[in-house]
Motif scaffolding. Structure first.
Motif, short mmCIF file in Angstrom:
data_model
loop_
_atom_site.label_atom_id
_atom_site.label_comp_id
_atom_site.label_asym_id
_atom_site.label_seq_id
_atom_site.Cartn_x
_atom_site.Cartn_y
_atom_site.Cartn_z
N ALA A 83 0.83 -1.20 0.00
CA ALA A 83 0.00 0.00 0.00
C ALA A 83 0.86 1.25 0.00
CB ALA A 83 -0.92 0.00 1.22
N VAL A 84 0.36 2.29 -0.65
CA VAL A 84 1.05 3.58 -0.76
C VAL A 84 0.28 4.63 0.03
CG1 VAL A 84 1.74 5.40 -2.36
CG2 VAL A 84 2.00 3.00 -3.02
N VAL A 85 1.00 5.39 0.85
CA VAL A 85 0.38 6.47 1.61
C VAL A 85 1.04 7.81 1.33
CG1 VAL A 85 -0.44 4.98 3.45
CG2 VAL A 85 1.84 5.96 3.60
N GLY A 86 1.94 7.85 0.36
CA GLY A 86 2.60 9.10 0.01
C GLY A 86 3.69 8.86 -1.01
N GLY A 87 4.20 9.96 -1.60
CA GLY A 87 5.32 9.87 -2.52
C GLY A 87 4.93 9.71 -3.97
N ARG A 88 5.97 9.58 -4.82
CA ARG A 88 5.81 9.35 -6.27
C ARG A 88 6.33 7.96 -6.58
NH1 ARG A 88 8.77 12.16 -9.65
NH2 ARG A 88 7.19 12.62 -11.22
N HIS A 89 5.52 7.18 -7.30
CA HIS A 89 5.87 5.78 -7.55
C HIS A 89 5.50 5.41 -8.99
CE1 HIS A 89 6.45 5.50 -3.23
NE2 HIS A 89 5.27 6.07 -3.09
N TYR A 90 6.25 4.46 -9.53
CA TYR A 90 6.08 4.10 -10.95
C TYR A 90 6.23 2.60 -11.11
CZ TYR A 90 7.03 3.93 -15.98
OH TYR A 90 6.99 3.65 -17.33
N TRP A 91 5.36 2.01 -11.93
CA TRP A 91 5.50 0.62 -12.31
C TRP A 91 4.98 0.44 -13.74
CZ3 TRP A 91 2.12 2.50 -8.72
CH2 TRP A 91 0.76 2.31 -8.92
N GLU A 92 5.34 -0.68 -14.33
CA GLU A 92 4.93 -0.96 -15.70
C GLU A 92 4.26 -2.32 -15.79
OE1 GLU A 92 8.45 1.67 -17.91
OE2 GLU A 92 8.42 -0.51 -18.17
N VAL A 93 3.51 -2.51 -16.87
CA VAL A 93 2.80 -3.76 -17.11
C VAL A 93 3.04 -4.20 -18.55
CG1 VAL A 93 0.54 -4.88 -17.17
CG2 VAL A 93 1.00 -3.11 -15.46
N THR A 94 3.49 -5.44 -18.73
CA THR A 94 3.57 -6.03 -20.06
C THR A 94 2.26 -6.73 -20.37
OG1 THR A 94 5.97 -6.35 -19.93
CG2 THR A 94 4.78 -7.72 -21.51
N VAL A 95 1.68 -6.44 -21.53
CA VAL A 95 0.39 -6.99 -21.93
C VAL A 95 0.62 -8.09 -22.95
CG1 VAL A 95 -1.87 -6.45 -22.91
CG2 VAL A 95 -0.63 -4.70 -21.59
N ARG A 96 0.06 -9.27 -22.68
CA ARG A 96 0.21 -10.41 -23.59
C ARG A 96 -1.15 -10.98 -23.94
NH1 ARG A 96 4.92 -13.45 -20.08
NH2 ARG A 96 6.66 -12.07 -20.64
N GLY A 97 -1.55 -10.79 -25.18
CA GLY A 97 -2.78 -11.40 -25.68
C GLY A 97 -4.06 -10.91 -25.04
N SER A 98 -4.04 -9.73 -24.43
CA SER A 98 -5.25 -9.23 -23.79
C SER A 98 -5.82 -8.05 -24.57
CB SER A 98 -4.97 -8.79 -22.35
OG SER A 98 -6.15 -8.30 -21.75
N ARG A 99 -7.13 -8.06 -24.75
CA ARG A 99 -7.84 -6.98 -25.43
C ARG A 99 -8.83 -6.30 -24.52
NH1 ARG A 99 -10.36 -10.59 -29.80
NH2 ARG A 99 -10.38 -11.86 -27.93
N HIS A 100 -8.84 -6.72 -23.24
CA HIS A 100 -9.84 -6.19 -22.30
C HIS A 100 -9.26 -6.26 -20.89
CE1 HIS A 100 -14.33 -6.21 -20.89
NE2 HIS A 100 -13.66 -5.13 -20.53
N PHE A 101 -8.74 -5.14 -20.40
CA PHE A 101 -8.13 -5.13 -19.08
C PHE A 101 -8.22 -3.73 -18.47
CE2 PHE A 101 -4.83 -4.28 -22.19
CZ PHE A 101 -4.15 -3.19 -21.68
N ARG A 102 -7.98 -3.66 -17.16
CA ARG A 102 -7.94 -2.39 -16.44
C ARG A 102 -6.71 -2.39 -15.52
NH1 ARG A 102 -14.19 -0.86 -14.62
NH2 ARG A 102 -15.04 -0.91 -16.74
N ILE A 103 -6.06 -1.22 -15.42
CA ILE A 103 -4.91 -1.08 -14.54
C ILE A 103 -5.02 0.24 -13.80
CG2 ILE A 103 -3.35 -2.54 -15.90
CD1 ILE A 103 -2.24 -0.03 -17.21
N GLY A 104 -4.65 0.26 -12.54
CA GLY A 104 -4.73 1.49 -11.77
C GLY A 104 -4.42 1.26 -10.31
N VAL A 105 -5.14 1.98 -9.44
CA VAL A 105 -4.99 1.83 -7.99
C VAL A 105 -6.37 1.79 -7.36
CG1 VAL A 105 -2.73 2.96 -7.92
CG2 VAL A 105 -4.80 4.32 -7.56
N ALA A 106 -6.40 1.22 -6.15
CA ALA A 106 -7.67 1.11 -5.42
C ALA A 106 -7.41 1.27 -3.93
CB ALA A 106 -8.33 -0.24 -5.70
N ASP A 107 -8.45 1.69 -3.20
CA ASP A 107 -8.37 1.67 -1.74
C ASP A 107 -8.09 0.25 -1.27
OD1 ASP A 107 -8.99 4.37 -1.51
OD2 ASP A 107 -11.14 4.03 -1.21
#
Length: 200
Positions: free
Chosen positions: A76-100
């Motif tokens: 979990a993140v409670v502050g700061g600047r953070h970065y990550w990446e996602v490699t997509v393989r064979g997907s045409r329907h997805f969601r990426i983000g953050v949640a409580d």
């Protein structure tokens, strides 16, 4: 837009990451994964199975998503600047983000005030917040995509890693700890964390 007050956290608290120079490093939390999702590569990847895992092979858990093919990260993140990446393989329907961390397990990410995501479906991108959406133009189906979370600035950005450029910045109001969040309806996603924050 003002969001409702966060509920008291009732679930096991994941590892916390505040305003620090340490890069965000996370794995996917298997206890949260819907039964149609299977984790692989040491918990850094997730793949969709149409039939799903047999219920007898999946431990019951209050943290597990029950209606939608969603899985959360374990940090979990409670502050700061953070970065990550996602490699997509064979997907045409997805969601990426953050949640409580305590978002309802009956909901899908992007469908309520507890999550903030970028959705790819039908060949198009959308920024999705509380059930509403805005088109993200000029960004094709990626092999790899980045997310930049700037907690104090209240901003989540979709990044094109090939150009080190922000494609779309979603401005919001985080109310408490958030975790990386993913939804998947075909193919597979592989996460890459522990990355330095790019100058974008």
């Amino acid at each position: 837009m003002a969001l409702p007050t966060a509920r008291v956290l009732r679930r096991r608290a994941p590892e916390w990451l505040g305003a620090t120079r340490r890069a965000l490093s996370f794995k996917l939390e298997e206890r949260t994964a819907h039964t149609s999702l299977a984790l692989f590569q040491g918990g850094t990847g997730v793949k969709y199975g149409m039939v799903g895992l047999e219920p007898t092979r999946v431990a019951p858990d209050a943290d597990r998503f029950r209606e939608w093919a969603v899985v959360l990260g374990d940090t979990a993140v409670v502050g700061g600047r953070h970065y990550w990446e996602v490699t997509v393989r064979g997907s045409r329907h997805f969601r990426i983000g953050v949640a409580d961390v305590d978002m309802p397990r009956e909901a899908c990410i992007g469908a309520h005030h507890h999550s903030w995501v970028f959705a790819y479906a039908h060949g198009k991108w959308h920024a999705v917040l509380a059930g509403g959406s805005a088109p993200v133009l000029g960004f094709a189906h990626p092999d790899r995509v980045g997310l930049l979370l700037e907690y104090e600035a209240q901003r989540l950005s979709l990044v094109d890693p090939s150009r080190a450029a922000v494609v779309y910045a979603l401005r919001t109001q985080f109310r408490g700890p958030v975790v990386p969040a993913f939804a998947l309806w075909d193919g597979e996603l592989l996460t890459h964390s522990g990355l330095d924050v790019p100058e974008v």
